[in-house]
Scaffold this motif. Structure first.
Motif, PDB file in Angstrom:
ATOM      1  N   VAL A 148       0.863  -1.182   0.000  1.00  0.00           N
ATOM      2  CA  VAL A 148       0.000   0.000   0.000  1.00  0.00           C
ATOM      3  C   VAL A 148       0.895   1.226   0.000  1.00  0.00           C
ATOM      4  CG1 VAL A 148      -1.851   1.231   1.223  1.00  0.00           C
ATOM      5  CG2 VAL A 148      -1.722  -1.280   1.350  1.00  0.00           C
ATOM      6  N   PHE A 149       0.706   2.095  -0.997  1.00  0.00           N
ATOM      7  CA  PHE A 149       1.487   3.332  -1.055  1.00  0.00           C
ATOM      8  C   PHE A 149       0.725   4.437  -0.337  1.00  0.00           C
ATOM      9  CE2 PHE A 149       3.430   1.291  -4.846  1.00  0.00           C
ATOM     10  CZ  PHE A 149       4.755   1.425  -4.477  1.00  0.00           C
ATOM     11  N   GLY A 150       1.425   5.206   0.456  1.00  0.00           N
ATOM     12  CA  GLY A 150       0.833   6.354   1.127  1.00  0.00           C
ATOM     13  C   GLY A 150      -0.392   5.933   1.912  1.00  0.00           C
ATOM     14  N   GLY A 206      -3.457   5.275   0.631  1.00  0.00           N
ATOM     15  CA  GLY A 206      -4.543   4.503   0.037  1.00  0.00           C
ATOM     16  C   GLY A 206      -4.320   3.628  -1.178  1.00  0.00           C
ATOM     17  N   THR A 207      -3.262   3.814  -1.961  1.00  0.00           N
ATOM     18  CA  THR A 207      -3.158   3.013  -3.189  1.00  0.00           C
ATOM     19  C   THR A 207      -2.647   1.612  -2.889  1.00  0.00           C
ATOM     20  OG1 THR A 207      -2.582   5.018  -4.384  1.00  0.00           O
ATOM     21  CG2 THR A 207      -2.234   2.946  -5.541  1.00  0.00           C
ATOM     22  N   THR A 208      -3.516   0.622  -3.040  1.00  0.00           N
ATOM     23  CA  THR A 208      -3.070  -0.759  -2.877  1.00  0.00           C
ATOM     24  C   THR A 208      -2.546  -1.230  -4.232  1.00  0.00           C
ATOM     25  OG1 THR A 208      -4.712  -1.112  -1.167  1.00  0.00           O
ATOM     26  CG2 THR A 208      -3.730  -3.076  -2.122  1.00  0.00           C
ATOM     27  N   ALA A 209      -1.231  -1.141  -4.411  1.00  0.00           N
ATOM     28  CA  ALA A 209      -0.622  -1.483  -5.696  1.00  0.00           C
ATOM     29  C   ALA A 209      -0.579  -2.994  -5.889  1.00  0.00           C
ATOM     30  CB  ALA A 209       0.780  -0.894  -5.789  1.00  0.00           C
ATOM     31  N   VAL A 210      -0.295  -3.704  -4.798  1.00  0.00           N
ATOM     32  CA  VAL A 210      -0.264  -5.173  -4.820  1.00  0.00           C
ATOM     33  C   VAL A 210      -1.140  -5.648  -3.665  1.00  0.00           C
ATOM     34  CG1 VAL A 210       1.195  -7.221  -4.524  1.00  0.00           C
ATOM     35  CG2 VAL A 210       2.030  -5.289  -5.881  1.00  0.00           C
ATOM     36  N   GLY A 259      -0.451  -7.754 -17.729  1.00  0.00           N
ATOM     37  CA  GLY A 259      -1.616  -6.996 -17.277  1.00  0.00           C
ATOM     38  C   GLY A 259      -1.505  -5.559 -17.726  1.00  0.00           C
ATOM     39  N   PRO A 260      -2.620  -4.819 -17.635  1.00  0.00           N
ATOM     40  CA  PRO A 260      -2.620  -3.431 -18.095  1.00  0.00           C
ATOM     41  C   PRO A 260      -1.769  -2.539 -17.209  1.00  0.00           C
ATOM     42  CG  PRO A 260      -4.690  -3.954 -17.001  1.00  0.00           C
ATOM     43  CD  PRO A 260      -3.921  -5.232 -17.098  1.00  0.00           C
ATOM     44  N   SER A 261      -1.478  -1.370 -17.698  1.00  0.00           N
ATOM     45  CA  SER A 261      -0.722  -0.381 -16.941  1.00  0.00           C
ATOM     46  C   SER A 261      -1.446  -0.083 -15.631  1.00  0.00           C
ATOM     47  CB  SER A 261      -0.614   0.875 -17.802  1.00  0.00           C
ATOM     48  OG  SER A 261       0.090   1.857 -17.104  1.00  0.00           O
ATOM     49  N   GLY A 262      -0.689  -0.058 -14.536  1.00  0.00           N
ATOM     50  CA  GLY A 262      -1.276   0.243 -13.232  1.00  0.00           C
ATOM     51  C   GLY A 262      -1.791  -0.973 -12.483  1.00  0.00           C
ATOM     52  N   SER A 263      -1.608  -2.179 -13.034  1.00  0.00           N
ATOM     53  CA  SER A 263      -2.161  -3.372 -12.387  1.00  0.00           C
ATOM     54  C   SER A 263      -1.253  -3.913 -11.290  1.00  0.00           C
ATOM     55  CB  SER A 263      -2.473  -4.455 -13.424  1.00  0.00           C
ATOM     56  OG  SER A 263      -1.317  -4.800 -14.160  1.00  0.00           O
ATOM     57  N   GLY A 264      -0.066  -3.332 -11.113  1.00  0.00           N
ATOM     58  CA  GLY A 264       0.789  -3.728  -9.989  1.00  0.00           C
ATOM     59  C   GLY A 264       1.964  -4.611 -10.347  1.00  0.00           C
ATOM     60  N   LYS A 265       2.165  -4.847 -11.654  1.00  0.00           N
ATOM     61  CA  LYS A 265       3.235  -5.751 -12.101  1.00  0.00           C
ATOM     62  C   LYS A 265       4.607  -5.274 -11.649  1.00  0.00           C
ATOM     63  CE  LYS A 265       2.392  -4.998 -16.483  1.00  0.00           C
ATOM     64  NZ  LYS A 265       1.381  -3.900 -16.384  1.00  0.00           N
ATOM     65  N   SER A 266       4.861  -4.004 -11.945  1.00  0.00           N
ATOM     66  CA  SER A 266       6.181  -3.461 -11.663  1.00  0.00           C
ATOM     67  C   SER A 266       6.435  -3.410 -10.150  1.00  0.00           C
ATOM     68  CB  SER A 266       6.264  -2.063 -12.279  1.00  0.00           C
ATOM     69  OG  SER A 266       7.565  -1.597 -12.208  1.00  0.00           O
ATOM     70  N   THR A 267       5.430  -3.052  -9.399  1.00  0.00           N
ATOM     71  CA  THR A 267       5.584  -3.020  -7.939  1.00  0.00           C
ATOM     72  C   THR A 267       5.889  -4.416  -7.401  1.00  0.00           C
ATOM     73  OG1 THR A 267       4.079  -1.130  -7.782  1.00  0.00           O
ATOM     74  CG2 THR A 267       4.450  -2.392  -5.767  1.00  0.00           C
ATOM     75  N   PHE A 297      13.495  -3.434  -3.985  1.00  0.00           N
ATOM     76  CA  PHE A 297      13.457  -1.984  -4.204  1.00  0.00           C
ATOM     77  C   PHE A 297      12.246  -1.341  -3.538  1.00  0.00           C
ATOM     78  CE2 PHE A 297      15.877  -3.906  -7.638  1.00  0.00           C
ATOM     79  CZ  PHE A 297      17.063  -3.196  -7.534  1.00  0.00           C
ATOM     80  N   GLU A 298      11.318  -2.167  -3.105  1.00  0.00           N
ATOM     81  CA  GLU A 298      10.193  -1.724  -2.278  1.00  0.00           C
ATOM     82  C   GLU A 298      10.061  -2.713  -1.129  1.00  0.00           C
ATOM     83  OE1 GLU A 298       8.589   0.982  -2.859  1.00  0.00           O
ATOM     84  OE2 GLU A 298       8.767   1.359  -5.017  1.00  0.00           O
ATOM     85  N   GLN A 299       9.541  -2.209  -0.020  1.00  0.00           N
ATOM     86  CA  GLN A 299       9.265  -3.083   1.125  1.00  0.00           C
ATOM     87  C   GLN A 299       7.768  -3.401   1.151  1.00  0.00           C
ATOM     88  OE1 GLN A 299      11.239  -4.401   3.776  1.00  0.00           O
ATOM     89  NE2 GLN A 299      12.778  -3.978   2.204  1.00  0.00           N
TER      90      GLN A 299
HETATM   91  P1  ADP Z   1       2.153  -1.683 -13.605  1.00  0.00           P
HETATM   92  O1  ADP Z   1       3.577  -2.083 -13.505  1.00  0.00           O
HETATM   93  O2  ADP Z   1       1.226  -2.839 -13.809  1.00  0.00           O
HETATM   94  O3  ADP Z   1       1.911  -0.597 -14.604  1.00  0.00           O
HETATM   95  P2  ADP Z   1       2.599  -0.411 -11.066  1.00  0.00           P
HETATM   96  O4  ADP Z   1       3.076  -1.457 -10.155  1.00  0.00           O
HETATM   97  O5  ADP Z   1       3.595   0.507 -11.658  1.00  0.00           O
HETATM   98  O6  ADP Z   1       1.708  -1.074 -12.195  1.00  0.00           O
HETATM   99  O7  ADP Z   1       1.531   0.493 -10.305  1.00  0.00           O
HETATM  100  C1  ADP Z   1       0.440  -0.055  -9.556  1.00  0.00           C
HETATM  101  C2  ADP Z   1      -0.268   1.066  -8.818  1.00  0.00           C
HETATM  102  O8  ADP Z   1       0.589   1.578  -7.796  1.00  0.00           O
HETATM  103  C3  ADP Z   1      -0.618   2.246  -9.685  1.00  0.00           C
HETATM  104  O9  ADP Z   1      -1.862   2.755  -9.234  1.00  0.00           O
HETATM  105  C4  ADP Z   1       0.500   3.216  -9.424  1.00  0.00           C
HETATM  106  O10 ADP Z   1       0.072   4.552  -9.629  1.00  0.00           O
HETATM  107  C5  ADP Z   1       0.812   2.950  -7.960  1.00  0.00           C
HETATM  108  N1  ADP Z   1       2.209   3.231  -7.615  1.00  0.00           N
HETATM  109  C6  ADP Z   1       3.306   2.622  -8.107  1.00  0.00           C
HETATM  110  N2  ADP Z   1       4.427   3.084  -7.561  1.00  0.00           N
HETATM  111  C7  ADP Z   1       4.030   4.048  -6.672  1.00  0.00           C
HETATM  112  C8  ADP Z   1       4.720   4.912  -5.763  1.00  0.00           C
HETATM  113  N3  ADP Z   1       6.053   4.884  -5.660  1.00  0.00           N
HETATM  114  N4  ADP Z   1       3.983   5.748  -5.022  1.00  0.00           N
HETATM  115  C9  ADP Z   1       2.642   5.762  -5.123  1.00  0.00           C
HETATM  116  N5  ADP Z   1       1.933   4.983  -5.924  1.00  0.00           N
HETATM  117  C10 ADP Z   1       2.610   4.132  -6.706  1.00  0.00           C
END
Ligand code: ADP
Ligand code: ADP
Length: 226
Positions: free
Chosen positions: A12-14, A16-20, A37-45, A53-55
């Motif tokens: 969870v970022f900040g 409210g955003t539950t990225a994963v 998955g589509p952009s924003g689906s949490g793959k990169s996180t 690189f993230e906890q």
């Molecule tokens: P994907 O790789 O599928 O495009 P991300 O993992 O980059 O998805 O992002 C998933 C969600 O987390 C998105 O809503 C993105 O805006 C949010 N997010 C990613 N990194 C951060 C961050 N460092 N701070 C706040 N929100 C983030």
């Protein structure tokens, strides 16, 4: 022999955003799993969580049974290749590749051997004295891959590594990376938003949506059920 085990991992970022969102996933020894998955689906996180690189907000990540959840990236047996190469442009190819081994105080002869071996592996034999900013985009991504592999990671993490390349080159690099992955039998997690990319490379595709893993199956099964 390396396997990755992700257990109920959330990020969870900040406020409210539950990225994963409570993801559990096992990657078997030598397997290549694509996160699709589509952009924003949490793959990169998710990938960044595995690389350290993230906890995670909660959950655990283990490699070969060892809990790595709290280890910083440099202490994890993972190697990450990013979307844009992130090479050191003021260093030649040799020094880019040798950097991590020098930090680990490996002997010069071993460093030379390993640089040579890994350049051959990625098809850039003889490129050691070239400056990285003189190389093409595809060559730079090959160097980035080599820079990860030279440290002999147990788990290879690739975050849309071909996104900045044109279609033709992307297809070629896909094949090359898959060949190398099979040859090294290295356990790999590969992030992409391209279905064709996932289909052509993966042993297994995990579809992500809103931070969750929706479907995990062999490419031919996902393909039958679009
Ligand atoms: P994907 O790789 O599928 O495009 P991300 O993992 O980059 O998805 O992002 C998933 C969600 O987390 C998105 O809503 C993105 O805006 C949010 N997010 C990613 N990194 C951060 C961050 N460092 N701070 C706040 N929100 C983030
Ligand atoms: P060589 O026999 O010349 O080392 P390889 O094809 O076995 O040739 O390996 C080339 C390079 O790939 C090595 O220098 C090493 O850094 C890297 N490498 C080899 N095996 C692995 C492995 N299992 N995991 C990660 N990297 C590896």
């Amino acid at each position: 022999m390396s396997k990755l085990s992700i257990r109920a991992v959330s990020k969870v970022f900040g406020a409210g955003t539950t990225a994963v969102d409570s993801v559990s996933l096992d990657v078997a020894d030598g397997e290549l799993v694509c996160l699709l998955g589509p952009s924003g689906s949490g793959k990169s996180t998710l990938l960044r969580l595995v690389g350290g690189f993230e906890q995670p907000t909660s959950g655990t990540i283990a490699i070969d049974g060892q809990d790595v959840t709290r280890l910083p990236p440099e202490q994890r047996p993972t190697g990450m290749v990013f979307q844009s190469h992130a090479l050191w442009s003021h260093m030649n190819v040799f020094n880019n590749l040798a950097f991590g081994l020098k930090l680990r105080k490996r002997p010069a002869a071993e460093i030379r051997d390993r640089v040579e071996g890994v350049l051959e592996l990625v098809g850039l034999k003889g490129y050691d004295r070239r400056m990285t900013n003189e190389l093409s985009g595809g060559q730079q991504q090959r160097v980035a891959l080599a820079r990860s592999l030279i440290l002999e990671p147990k788990i290879l993490l690739l975050d849309e590594p071909f996104a900045s390349l044109d279609q033709h080159l992307r297809e070629r690099l896909r094949e090359e990376v898959r060949d190398i992955q099979l040859r090294l039998k290295i356990t790999t997690l590969f992030v992409t938003h391209g279905q064709d990319e996932a289909l052509s490379m993966a042993d297994r595709i995990v579809v992500m949506q809103n931070g969750r893993t929706e479907q995990a199956d062999r490419p031919e099964i996902i393909y039958r059920d679009p």
